[in-house]
Design a protein around this motif. Structure first.
Motif, PDB file in Angstrom:
ATOM      1  N   ASP A   1      12.209  -2.035  -8.731  1.00 54.77           N
ATOM      2  CA  ASP A   1      11.090  -2.368  -9.608  1.00 54.77           C
ATOM      3  C   ASP A   1       9.924  -1.399  -9.393  1.00 54.77           C
ATOM      4  O   ASP A   1       9.271  -0.976 -10.346  1.00 54.77           O
ATOM      5  N   VAL A   2       9.665  -1.071  -8.138  1.00 57.98           N
ATOM      6  CA  VAL A   2       8.585  -0.139  -7.809  1.00 57.98           C
ATOM      7  C   VAL A   2       8.903   1.247  -8.361  1.00 57.98           C
ATOM      8  O   VAL A   2       8.039   1.911  -8.941  1.00 57.98           O
ATOM      9  N   VAL A   3      10.132   1.689  -8.188  1.00 61.09           N
ATOM     10  CA  VAL A   3      10.532   3.014  -8.677  1.00 61.09           C
ATOM     11  C   VAL A   3      10.425   3.065 -10.197  1.00 61.09           C
ATOM     12  O   VAL A   3       9.901   4.041 -10.767  1.00 61.09           O
ATOM     13  N   LEU A   4      10.879   2.025 -10.867  1.00 59.26           N
ATOM     14  CA  LEU A   4      10.795   1.984 -12.319  1.00 59.26           C
ATOM     15  C   LEU A   4       9.340   1.975 -12.793  1.00 59.26           C
ATOM     16  O   LEU A   4       8.982   2.703 -13.726  1.00 59.26           O
ATOM     17  N   SER A   5       8.500   1.200 -12.148  1.00 58.84           N
ATOM     18  CA  SER A   5       7.088   1.151 -12.524  1.00 58.84           C
ATOM     19  C   SER A   5       6.398   2.487 -12.266  1.00 58.84           C
ATOM     20  O   SER A   5       5.586   2.938 -13.075  1.00 58.84           O
ATOM     21  N   GLY A   6       6.701   3.104 -11.160  1.00 65.67           N
ATOM     22  CA  GLY A   6       6.119   4.413 -10.853  1.00 65.67           C
ATOM     23  C   GLY A   6       6.551   5.477 -11.837  1.00 65.67           C
ATOM     24  O   GLY A   6       5.737   6.297 -12.279  1.00 65.67           O
ATOM     25  N   THR A   7       7.817   5.461 -12.190  1.00 67.10           N
ATOM     26  CA  THR A   7       8.321   6.419 -13.176  1.00 67.10           C
ATOM     27  C   THR A   7       7.651   6.201 -14.524  1.00 67.10           C
ATOM     28  O   THR A   7       7.243   7.153 -15.194  1.00 67.10           O
ATOM     29  N   PHE A   8       7.505   4.946 -14.920  1.00 69.25           N
ATOM     30  CA  PHE A   8       6.816   4.642 -16.171  1.00 69.25           C
ATOM     31  C   PHE A   8       5.373   5.143 -16.131  1.00 69.25           C
ATOM     32  O   PHE A   8       4.874   5.705 -17.107  1.00 69.25           O
ATOM     33  N   GLY A   9       4.694   4.964 -15.010  1.00 64.65           N
ATOM     34  CA  GLY A   9       3.318   5.436 -14.871  1.00 64.65           C
ATOM     35  C   GLY A   9       3.207   6.938 -14.998  1.00 64.65           C
ATOM     36  O   GLY A   9       2.307   7.460 -15.664  1.00 64.65           O
ATOM     37  N   PHE A  10       4.116   7.674 -14.362  1.00 63.17           N
ATOM     38  CA  PHE A  10       4.090   9.128 -14.469  1.00 63.17           C
ATOM     39  C   PHE A  10       4.381   9.587 -15.893  1.00 63.17           C
ATOM     40  O   PHE A  10       3.752  10.514 -16.397  1.00 63.17           O
ATOM     41  N   LEU A  11       5.318   8.936 -16.556  1.00 64.29           N
ATOM     42  CA  LEU A  11       5.625   9.303 -17.931  1.00 64.29           C
ATOM     43  C   LEU A  11       4.476   8.939 -18.868  1.00 64.29           C
ATOM     44  O   LEU A  11       4.169   9.678 -19.805  1.00 64.29           O
ATOM     45  N   LEU A  12       3.824   7.816 -18.635  1.00 63.99           N
ATOM     46  CA  LEU A  12       2.678   7.420 -19.445  1.00 63.99           C
ATOM     47  C   LEU A  12       1.523   8.399 -19.277  1.00 63.99           C
ATOM     48  O   LEU A  12       0.826   8.724 -20.244  1.00 63.99           O
ATOM     49  N   ALA A  13       1.339   8.908 -18.073  1.00 66.94           N
ATOM     50  CA  ALA A  13       0.263   9.864 -17.818  1.00 66.94           C
ATOM     51  C   ALA A  13       0.474  11.174 -18.557  1.00 66.94           C
ATOM     52  O   ALA A  13      -0.480  11.915 -18.803  1.00 66.94           O
ATOM     53  N   ALA A  14       1.700  11.469 -18.938  1.00 69.85           N
ATOM     54  CA  ALA A  14       1.996  12.720 -19.638  1.00 69.85           C
ATOM     55  C   ALA A  14       1.908  12.572 -21.158  1.00 69.85           C
ATOM     56  O   ALA A  14       2.091  13.547 -21.873  1.00 69.85           O
ATOM     57  N   THR A  15       1.609  11.376 -21.659  1.00 69.20           N
ATOM     58  CA  THR A  15       1.552  11.159 -23.098  1.00 69.20           C
ATOM     59  C   THR A  15       0.109  11.212 -23.590  1.00 69.20           C
ATOM     60  O   THR A  15      -0.830  11.357 -22.817  1.00 69.20           O
ATOM     61  N   GLY A  16      -0.041  11.042 -24.879  1.00 63.10           N
ATOM     62  CA  GLY A  16      -1.366  11.019 -25.472  1.00 63.10           C
ATOM     63  C   GLY A  16      -2.125   9.736 -25.185  1.00 63.10           C
ATOM     64  O   GLY A  16      -3.320   9.638 -25.462  1.00 63.10           O
ATOM     65  N   ALA A  17      -1.446   8.738 -24.634  1.00 66.67           N
ATOM     66  CA  ALA A  17      -2.103   7.471 -24.306  1.00 66.67           C
ATOM     67  C   ALA A  17      -2.897   7.539 -23.008  1.00 66.67           C
ATOM     68  O   ALA A  17      -3.677   6.632 -22.720  1.00 66.67           O
ATOM     69  N   ALA A  18      -2.711   8.580 -22.225  1.00 70.80           N
ATOM     70  CA  ALA A  18      -3.378   8.683 -20.928  1.00 70.80           C
ATOM     71  C   ALA A  18      -4.903   8.628 -21.040  1.00 70.80           C
ATOM     72  O   ALA A  18      -5.543   7.920 -20.257  1.00 70.80           O
ATOM     73  N   PRO A  19      -5.533   9.334 -21.991  1.00 73.96           N
ATOM     74  CA  PRO A  19      -6.997   9.226 -22.092  1.00 73.96           C
ATOM     75  C   PRO A  19      -7.467   7.809 -22.435  1.00 73.96           C
ATOM     76  O   PRO A  19      -8.497   7.352 -21.930  1.00 73.96           O
ATOM     77  N   LEU A  20      -6.708   7.111 -23.271  1.00 77.13           N
ATOM     78  CA  LEU A  20      -7.069   5.735 -23.612  1.00 77.13           C
ATOM     79  C   LEU A  20      -6.966   4.829 -22.392  1.00 77.13           C
ATOM     80  O   LEU A  20      -7.872   4.020 -22.123  1.00 77.13           O
ATOM     81  N   VAL A  21      -5.895   4.962 -21.629  1.00 79.64           N
ATOM     82  CA  VAL A  21      -5.721   4.151 -20.417  1.00 79.64           C
ATOM     83  C   VAL A  21      -6.845   4.455 -19.432  1.00 79.64           C
ATOM     84  O   VAL A  21      -7.431   3.546 -18.829  1.00 79.64           O
ATOM     85  N   ARG A  22      -7.173   5.728 -19.267  1.00 78.98           N
ATOM     86  CA  ARG A  22      -8.256   6.127 -18.358  1.00 78.98           C
ATOM     87  C   ARG A  22      -9.588   5.548 -18.830  1.00 78.98           C
ATOM     88  O   ARG A  22     -10.388   5.058 -18.026  1.00 78.98           O
ATOM     89  N   ALA A  23      -9.855   5.570 -20.138  1.00 77.51           N
ATOM     90  CA  ALA A  23     -11.109   5.030 -20.673  1.00 77.51           C
ATOM     91  C   ALA A  23     -11.190   3.514 -20.459  1.00 77.51           C
ATOM     92  O   ALA A  23     -12.251   2.990 -20.114  1.00 77.51           O
TER      93      ALA A  23
END
Length: 64
Positions: free
Chosen positions: A28-50
């Motif tokens: 579960d941790v590995v899957l969540s971490g992988t999802f986080g890294f992939l999310l950070a590489a998308t256009g949604a990253a600035p929205l999540v950061r904001a």
């Protein structure tokens, strides 16, 4: 930058605690971490950061 580092440390400790009490398994941790890294590489990253910045600003203004 300081807020994001604090959030990462806090979430990392939460994940460690959940793994330690066996509520969260390692895959579960590995899957969540992988999802986080992939999310950070998308256009949604600035929205999540904001959203995280706004949430931390709101929580910082609360007085107990």
């Amino acid at each position: 930058m300081l807020v994001s580092v604090s959030a990462v440390v806090l979430l990392g400790l939460l994940i460690w605690f959940l793994v330690h009490i066996r509520y969260l398994r390692l895959p579960d941790v590995v899957l969540s971490g992988t999802f986080g890294f992939l999310l950070a590489a998308t256009g949604a990253a600035p929205l999540v950061r904001a959203v995280l910045t706004g949430l931390s600003a709101f929580l910082g203004q609360l007085s107990f």
